[in-house]
Design a protein around this motif. Structure first.
Motif, PDB file in Angstrom:
ATOM      1  N   THR A   1       0.832  -1.199   0.000  1.00 25.41           N
ATOM      2  CA  THR A   1       0.000   0.000   0.000  1.00 25.41           C
ATOM      3  C   THR A   1       0.870   1.253   0.000  1.00 25.41           C
ATOM      4  OG1 THR A   1      -1.899   1.015   1.109  1.00 25.41           O
ATOM      5  CG2 THR A   1      -0.232   0.021   2.531  1.00 25.41           C
ATOM      6  N   ALA A   2       0.229   2.406   0.008  1.00 22.06           N
ATOM      7  CA  ALA A   2       0.917   3.703   0.055  1.00 22.06           C
ATOM      8  C   ALA A   2       1.926   3.838  -1.078  1.00 22.06           C
ATOM      9  CB  ALA A   2       1.578   3.915   1.416  1.00 22.06           C
ATOM     10  N   GLY A   3       1.465   3.516  -2.290  1.00 21.72           N
ATOM     11  CA  GLY A   3       2.339   3.641  -3.457  1.00 21.72           C
ATOM     12  C   GLY A   3       3.530   2.710  -3.416  1.00 21.72           C
ATOM     13  N   GLY A   4       3.406   1.597  -2.689  1.00 19.62           N
ATOM     14  CA  GLY A   4       4.497   0.624  -2.583  1.00 19.62           C
ATOM     15  C   GLY A   4       5.422   0.856  -1.408  1.00 19.62           C
ATOM     16  N   GLY A   5       5.206   1.925  -0.656  1.00 15.75           N
ATOM     17  CA  GLY A   5       6.117   2.249   0.437  1.00 15.75           C
ATOM     18  C   GLY A   5       5.797   1.606   1.770  1.00 15.75           C
ATOM     19  N   MET A   6       4.603   1.008   1.874  1.00 15.00           N
ATOM     20  CA  MET A   6       4.202   0.393   3.143  1.00 15.00           C
ATOM     21  C   MET A   6       3.630  -0.989   2.890  1.00 15.00           C
ATOM     22  SD  MET A   6       4.913   2.804   5.284  1.00 15.00           S
ATOM     23  CE  MET A   6       4.076   2.574   6.820  1.00 15.00           C
TER      24      MET A   6
ATOM     25  N   MET B   1       9.329  -4.960  12.367  1.00 13.11           N
ATOM     26  CA  MET B   1       8.850  -3.773  13.066  1.00 13.11           C
ATOM     27  C   MET B   1       9.918  -3.367  14.072  1.00 13.11           C
ATOM     28  SD  MET B   1       4.896  -4.867  13.600  1.00 13.11           S
ATOM     29  CE  MET B   1       4.468  -3.337  14.375  1.00 13.11           C
ATOM     30  N   VAL B   2      10.346  -2.116  13.982  1.00  8.58           N
ATOM     31  CA  VAL B   2      11.416  -1.673  14.872  1.00  8.58           C
ATOM     32  C   VAL B   2      10.893  -1.091  16.175  1.00  8.58           C
ATOM     33  CG1 VAL B   2      13.102  -1.302  13.059  1.00  8.58           C
ATOM     34  CG2 VAL B   2      11.534   0.530  13.652  1.00  8.58           C
ATOM     35  N   SER B   3       9.609  -0.787  16.217  1.00  9.64           N
ATOM     36  CA  SER B   3       9.050  -0.264  17.455  1.00  9.64           C
ATOM     37  C   SER B   3       7.720  -0.954  17.744  1.00  9.64           C
ATOM     38  CB  SER B   3       8.854   1.244  17.364  1.00  9.64           C
ATOM     39  OG  SER B   3       7.931   1.547  16.346  1.00  9.64           O
ATOM     40  N   ARG B   4       7.286  -0.793  18.945  1.00 10.79           N
ATOM     41  CA  ARG B   4       6.031  -1.399  19.375  1.00 10.79           C
ATOM     42  C   ARG B   4       4.868  -0.831  18.569  1.00 10.79           C
ATOM     43  NH1 ARG B   4       3.260  -0.787  25.252  1.00 10.79           N
ATOM     44  NH2 ARG B   4       1.457  -2.010  24.725  1.00 10.79           N
ATOM     45  N   PRO B   5       3.965  -1.689  18.112  1.00  4.33           N
ATOM     46  CA  PRO B   5       2.824  -1.180  17.360  1.00  4.33           C
ATOM     47  C   PRO B   5       1.914  -0.337  18.252  1.00  4.33           C
ATOM     48  CG  PRO B   5       2.591  -3.534  17.764  1.00  4.33           C
ATOM     49  CD  PRO B   5       3.947  -3.138  18.264  1.00  4.33           C
ATOM     50  N   HIS B   6       1.330   0.665  17.678  1.00  4.59           N
ATOM     51  CA  HIS B   6       0.402   1.549  18.393  1.00  4.59           C
ATOM     52  C   HIS B   6      -0.931   0.822  18.546  1.00  4.59           C
ATOM     53  CE1 HIS B   6      -1.008   5.397  19.786  1.00  4.59           C
ATOM     54  NE2 HIS B   6      -2.050   5.296  18.992  1.00  4.59           N
ATOM     55  N   ASN B   7      -1.389   0.613  19.775  1.00  8.60           N
ATOM     56  CA  ASN B   7      -2.616  -0.181  19.945  1.00  8.60           C
ATOM     57  C   ASN B   7      -3.586   0.356  20.997  1.00  8.60           C
ATOM     58  OD1 ASN B   7      -1.424  -0.819  22.347  1.00  8.60           O
ATOM     59  ND2 ASN B   7      -1.097  -2.965  21.885  1.00  8.60           N
TER      60      ASN B   7
ATOM     61  N   PHE C   1      -4.547  -5.123  12.030  1.00  9.72           N
ATOM     62  CA  PHE C   1      -3.463  -5.050  11.056  1.00  9.72           C
ATOM     63  C   PHE C   1      -2.224  -4.408  11.652  1.00  9.72           C
ATOM     64  CE2 PHE C   1      -5.926  -1.201  10.699  1.00  9.72           C
ATOM     65  CZ  PHE C   1      -4.968  -0.197  10.612  1.00  9.72           C
ATOM     66  N   PHE C   2      -1.110  -4.697  11.013  1.00  6.26           N
ATOM     67  CA  PHE C   2       0.161  -4.039  11.282  1.00  6.26           C
ATOM     68  C   PHE C   2       0.538  -3.300  10.008  1.00  6.26           C
ATOM     69  CE2 PHE C   2       0.550  -7.800  14.074  1.00  6.26           C
ATOM     70  CZ  PHE C   2       0.850  -7.179  15.274  1.00  6.26           C
ATOM     71  N   ILE C   3       1.124  -2.148  10.149  1.00  5.50           N
ATOM     72  CA  ILE C   3       1.675  -1.400   9.025  1.00  5.50           C
ATOM     73  C   ILE C   3       3.179  -1.322   9.251  1.00  5.50           C
ATOM     74  CG2 ILE C   3       1.808   0.844   7.876  1.00  5.50           C
ATOM     75  CD1 ILE C   3      -0.813  -0.402   7.309  1.00  5.50           C
ATOM     76  N   MET C   4       3.936  -1.648   8.227  1.00  4.12           N
ATOM     77  CA  MET C   4       5.390  -1.542   8.339  1.00  4.12           C
ATOM     78  C   MET C   4       5.969  -0.979   7.051  1.00  4.12           C
ATOM     79  SD  MET C   4       6.382  -5.662   8.264  1.00  4.12           S
ATOM     80  CE  MET C   4       6.272  -5.769   9.984  1.00  4.12           C
ATOM     81  N   ALA C   5       7.118  -0.362   7.169  1.00  4.84           N
ATOM     82  CA  ALA C   5       7.795   0.217   6.008  1.00  4.84           C
ATOM     83  C   ALA C   5       8.232  -0.887   5.055  1.00  4.84           C
ATOM     84  CB  ALA C   5       9.005   1.028   6.457  1.00  4.84           C
ATOM     85  N   ASN C   6       8.057  -0.639   3.789  1.00  3.22           N
ATOM     86  CA  ASN C   6       8.503  -1.562   2.744  1.00  3.22           C
ATOM     87  C   ASN C   6       9.880  -1.091   2.290  1.00  3.22           C
ATOM     88  OD1 ASN C   6       8.648  -3.515   0.788  1.00  3.22           O
ATOM     89  ND2 ASN C   6       7.127  -2.604  -0.551  1.00  3.22           N
ATOM     90  N   THR C   7      10.866  -1.357   3.102  1.00  4.48           N
ATOM     91  CA  THR C   7      12.220  -0.882   2.882  1.00  4.48           C
ATOM     92  C   THR C   7      12.736  -1.332   1.522  1.00  4.48           C
ATOM     93  OG1 THR C   7      12.569  -1.055   5.261  1.00  4.48           O
ATOM     94  CG2 THR C   7      14.534  -0.794   3.890  1.00  4.48           C
ATOM     95  N   GLN C   8      13.264  -0.386   0.777  1.00  3.90           N
ATOM     96  CA  GLN C   8      13.815  -0.607  -0.563  1.00  3.90           C
ATOM     97  C   GLN C   8      12.810  -1.290  -1.488  1.00  3.90           C
ATOM     98  OE1 GLN C   8      17.452  -2.736   0.242  1.00  3.90           O
ATOM     99  NE2 GLN C   8      18.549  -0.868   0.742  1.00  3.90           N
ATOM    100  N   ASN C   9      11.527  -1.069  -1.243  1.00  3.83           N
ATOM    101  CA  ASN C   9      10.474  -1.700  -2.052  1.00  3.83           C
ATOM    102  C   ASN C   9      10.733  -3.187  -2.234  1.00  3.83           C
ATOM    103  OD1 ASN C   9       8.878   0.612  -2.410  1.00  3.83           O
ATOM    104  ND2 ASN C   9      10.291   1.340  -3.980  1.00  3.83           N
ATOM    105  N   ALA C  10      11.054  -3.839  -1.141  1.00  2.00           N
ATOM    106  CA  ALA C  10      11.407  -5.258  -1.166  1.00  2.00           C
ATOM    107  C   ALA C  10      10.235  -6.132  -1.583  1.00  2.00           C
ATOM    108  CB  ALA C  10      11.912  -5.681   0.209  1.00  2.00           C
ATOM    109  N   ILE C  11       9.019  -5.708  -1.242  1.00  6.48           N
ATOM    110  CA  ILE C  11       7.828  -6.520  -1.524  1.00  6.48           C
ATOM    111  C   ILE C  11       6.978  -5.771  -2.545  1.00  6.48           C
ATOM    112  CG2 ILE C  11       5.759  -7.565  -0.542  1.00  6.48           C
ATOM    113  CD1 ILE C  11       7.289  -7.785   2.121  1.00  6.48           C
TER     114      ILE C  11
END
Length: 166
Positions: free
Chosen positions: A74-79, A116-122, A134-144
């Motif tokens: 999602t988010a244009g491939g960034g997340m 995930m580098v930090s605790r999810p906001h819940n 759901f969890f949202i995480m950064a798609n580092t280097q558009n790996a996925i």
């Protein structure tokens, strides 16, 4: 009698001996082999899939309390959105509260790892049986990307071949 200055003939610098060139080349080859060998060993040791057990989707849900319902780009491939349905609230709550139970994603083709580098906001919410979260995480280097096969790791279990969707 003639007087003149004597000049010495220019001395050519001595070329390195053949043995020295072979020795330097051999040391360079050994250094490169050691460098790439250490990189390969470190890459294998850093593979978070080591020491985890591959399980079916049903077993994954039973062991983690969460049934994976979507791995979305999602988010244009960034997340990345990792959506799950709670099948056991007590076990699933560990995903939020225990650092070693947070989901880790591994791209199966490259081994690239997203965590995930930090605790999810819940908001300290309780998870409800049958609820979708759901969890949202950064798609580092558009790996996925859409269609990428991913392994999802939670604790000591892994669910392989989860296909990402755009």
């Amino acid at each position: 009698m003639s007087t003149g200055t004597l000049t010495a003939a220019p001395v050519a610098p001595s070329a390195p001996s053949r043995r020295r060139v072979v020795l330097v080349a051999a040391l360079l080859v050994l250094a490169l082999a050691a460098f790439f060998g250490v990189r390969a060993v470190m890459a294998h040791a850093a593979d978070v899939r080591s020491g985890t057990e591959a399980v079916s989707a049903e077993e994954f849900g039973a062991r983690t309390g969460a049934k994976i319902t979507l791995l979305g780009v999602t988010a244009g491939g960034g997340m990345i959105e990792l959506r799950y349905q709670v099948v056991d609230p007590d076990k699933a709550s560990l995903l939020l509260h225990q650092e070693d139970k947070r989901p880790v994603l591994v791209v199966e083709d490259t081994g690239q790892t997203l965590a995930m580098v930090s605790r999810p906001h819940n908001h300290k919410a309780e998870l409800n049986l049958g609820g979708t979260y759901f969890f949202i995480m950064a798609n580092t280097q558009n790996a996925i990307k859409d269609g990428t096969k991913v392994t999802v790791i939670v604790g000591d279990v892994r669910l392989e071949h989860v296909v990402a969707q755009a």
